[in-house]
Write a protein that holds these residues in place. Structure first.
Motif, short mmCIF file in Angstrom:
data_model
loop_
_atom_site.label_atom_id
_atom_site.label_comp_id
_atom_site.label_asym_id
_atom_site.label_seq_id
_atom_site.Cartn_x
_atom_site.Cartn_y
_atom_site.Cartn_z
N UNK A 45 0.80 -1.22 0.00
CA UNK A 45 0.00 0.00 0.00
C UNK A 45 0.84 1.27 0.00
N UNK A 46 2.16 1.14 0.11
CA UNK A 46 3.02 2.33 0.13
C UNK A 46 3.62 2.58 -1.25
N UNK A 47 3.98 3.84 -1.55
CA UNK A 47 4.61 4.12 -2.85
C UNK A 47 5.90 3.32 -3.06
N UNK A 48 6.72 3.21 -2.03
CA UNK A 48 7.96 2.44 -2.18
C UNK A 48 7.67 0.97 -2.43
N UNK A 49 6.66 0.44 -1.73
CA UNK A 49 6.30 -0.95 -1.94
C UNK A 49 5.79 -1.20 -3.34
N UNK A 50 4.93 -0.32 -3.83
CA UNK A 50 4.41 -0.46 -5.19
C UNK A 50 5.53 -0.37 -6.22
N UNK A 51 6.48 0.54 -5.99
CA UNK A 51 7.59 0.70 -6.93
C UNK A 51 8.44 -0.57 -6.99
N UNK A 52 8.67 -1.18 -5.83
CA UNK A 52 9.46 -2.41 -5.80
C UNK A 52 8.74 -3.54 -6.52
N UNK A 53 7.43 -3.65 -6.32
CA UNK A 53 6.67 -4.69 -7.00
C UNK A 53 6.72 -4.48 -8.51
N UNK A 54 6.64 -3.23 -8.95
CA UNK A 54 6.74 -2.96 -10.39
C UNK A 54 8.07 -3.45 -10.94
N UNK A 55 9.15 -3.20 -10.23
CA UNK A 55 10.47 -3.66 -10.67
C UNK A 55 10.52 -5.18 -10.73
N UNK A 56 9.95 -5.83 -9.72
CA UNK A 56 9.97 -7.30 -9.69
C UNK A 56 9.10 -7.90 -10.78
N UNK A 57 7.96 -7.26 -11.05
CA UNK A 57 7.09 -7.75 -12.11
C UNK A 57 7.82 -7.74 -13.45
N UNK A 58 8.59 -6.68 -13.70
CA UNK A 58 9.32 -6.60 -14.96
C UNK A 58 10.32 -7.73 -15.14
N UNK A 59 10.81 -8.29 -14.05
CA UNK A 59 11.86 -9.30 -14.11
C UNK A 59 11.34 -10.71 -13.81
N UNK A 60 10.04 -10.87 -13.73
CA UNK A 60 9.46 -12.16 -13.37
C UNK A 60 8.77 -12.80 -14.57
N UNK A 61 8.59 -14.10 -14.46
CA UNK A 61 7.84 -14.85 -15.47
C UNK A 61 6.42 -15.13 -15.03
N UNK A 62 6.24 -15.28 -13.72
CA UNK A 62 4.95 -15.69 -13.16
C UNK A 62 4.65 -14.82 -11.95
N UNK A 63 3.40 -14.42 -11.81
CA UNK A 63 2.92 -13.77 -10.58
C UNK A 63 1.75 -14.60 -10.06
#
Length: 401
Positions: free
Chosen positions: A94-112
């Motif tokens: 729910x935090x901006x930093x948390x959302x930003x980190x998830x965005x970075x991880x999504x870009x480098x992942x194959x599956x969520x």
């Protein structure tokens, strides 16, 4: 890999395991059992699984017990069951930093993987459209209680609720008047299994299309999907199946029987096996009541009584030995301590040892699949909350460059 974000070289994480999916990155946003079980299955196959947990307490199953173990009795054995071969990072979505980190991880992942209630991920700012903007090759596994749409798609779902709503409890128990839940959390576990094989199919499809897709399943779908002959008894045969205790709904004799020192199970699937059992127990196999499976099922109560009159003359070990000599499927009813001590269980890799940072060397239930050359693969212990934060961030920075 990660769709368009595929890198030409492999960056190792400490949790990397050899296996068919060892070039796959899984971002596990799920909690409790269904989603974590799916992610654990992918981790067993070699995928790199990054488990995202809330900093305040993490996955709620960390608090589920008893039993709890460890010096402070604060480690949930429930959590240990569904989170081997993963790394844990603590992120507040729910935090901006948390959302930003998830965005970075999504870009480098194959599956969520996620098992939020319908709409929660959207409200957090990550609808499917946004996820595929970040990574067109991302496979998304979404597990819900009753489905993502339909008149009751938004209902919260837990295992026992789904067992009842999907009809499984009506098939389980001593009689139609006394429905029982299945002892294991079977709706959650089946949803995880279905989800994992759906992910593997979507990853294969991505090789052809270059695009990820959403895989959806639910606790309702998982249980309904294994009705099998109980389902067709109604949809085709027009009969509503009911609980029959420890005896099969269509085959006789097939179930649990009393002998001198307890119970054993005998499964007679054809008339050849029946003639062997009947002869062994001193029953005329060709009498009209018992000549065919249809006859035996019609007179099942009488058949059980006749069999148990003979079986009570000897103990379980005697009958299991005699039935084995005749080639008739039979078995004991083991407690879990007996199952995990059984040489056959251990020979199949169904118990694995891992090094836990607090508990030391412990044994966990092992994966149900075996691959040639990978039987001796090392597994990693379920992680402490956030224990891999630094390692994952280092990996992410390297991956991004």
């Amino acid at each position: 890999m990660g769709g368009e974000n595929v890198l030409p070289h492999r960056i190792k994480l400490e949790a990397d395991l050899p296996g068919p999916l060892d070039d796959i990155v899984v971002l596990d946003l799920s909690r409790a059992l269904a989603g974590p079980h799916a992610a654990q299955m992918l981790g067993d196959l070699g995928a790199r699984v990054i488990k995202v947990e809330h900093p305040a307490g993490g996955d709620e199953s960390r608090g589920w017990g008893p039993p709890f173990v460890g010096p402070d009795h604060d480690i949930s054995t429930y959590f240990l069951a569904a989170n081997r071969n993963k790394q844990s990072i603590a992120v507040d979505l729910k935090t901006p930093d948390g959302k930003a980190l998830i965005e970075r991880l999504v870009r480098q992942s194959d599956v969520l993987i996620e098992n939020f209630r319908t709409g929660v991920l959207d409200r957090l700012g990550f609808p499917v459209e946004r996820l595929h903007e970040l990574n067109p090759g991302l496979v998304v596994l979404s597990i819900t209680g009753f489905g993502h749409d339909g008149p009751e798609g938004g209902r919260p779902g837990y295992d026992q609720i789904a067992q009842g709503e999907a009809g499984l409890m009506s098939l389980t128990g001593p009689s139609a008047d006394e429905p029982y839940r299945v002892g294991a959390s079977i709706a959650d576990l089946l949803a995880g299994i279905h989800g994992a094989y759906g992910v593997v199919a979507a990853l294969y499809d991505r090789k052809r299309t270059g695009k990820g897709r959403v895989v959806r399943t639910s606790l309702l779908a998982a249980v309904t999907g294994v009705h099998s002959y109980h389902g067709t008894a109604w949809t085709v045969g027009g009969q509503v199946p009911v609980a029959g205790g420890n005896h099969h709904a269509s085959i006789a004799p097939y179930g649990a029987f009393h002998c001198a020192d307890g119970m054993l199970q005998i499964a007679v699937a054809n008339d050849v096996q029946w003639r062997k059992v009947a002869t062994l127990l001193g029953i005329d196999p060709g009498q009209p009541r018992y000549a065919t499976n249809r006859d035996r099922f019609a007179h099942r109560d009488e058949l059980i009584t006749d069999m148990e009159k003979a079986l009570v003359a000897h103990d379980r070990a005697h009958w299991l030995a005699r039935l084995a000599e005749e080639g008739v499927p039979a078995g004991a009813i083991r407690s879990l301590d007996e199952v995990y001590a059984w040489d056959q269980t251990r020979s199949q890799g169904l118990v694995v040892e891992v090094d836990h940072p607090v508990l030391g060397r412990i044994e966990l239930p092992g994966p149900p699949l075996r691959f040639d050359g990978l039987d001796e693969a090392e597994h990693t212990a379920p992680p402490a909350l956030g224990q891999d934060q630094d390692a994952v961030l280092r990996w992410l920075r390297e991956r991004e460059t």
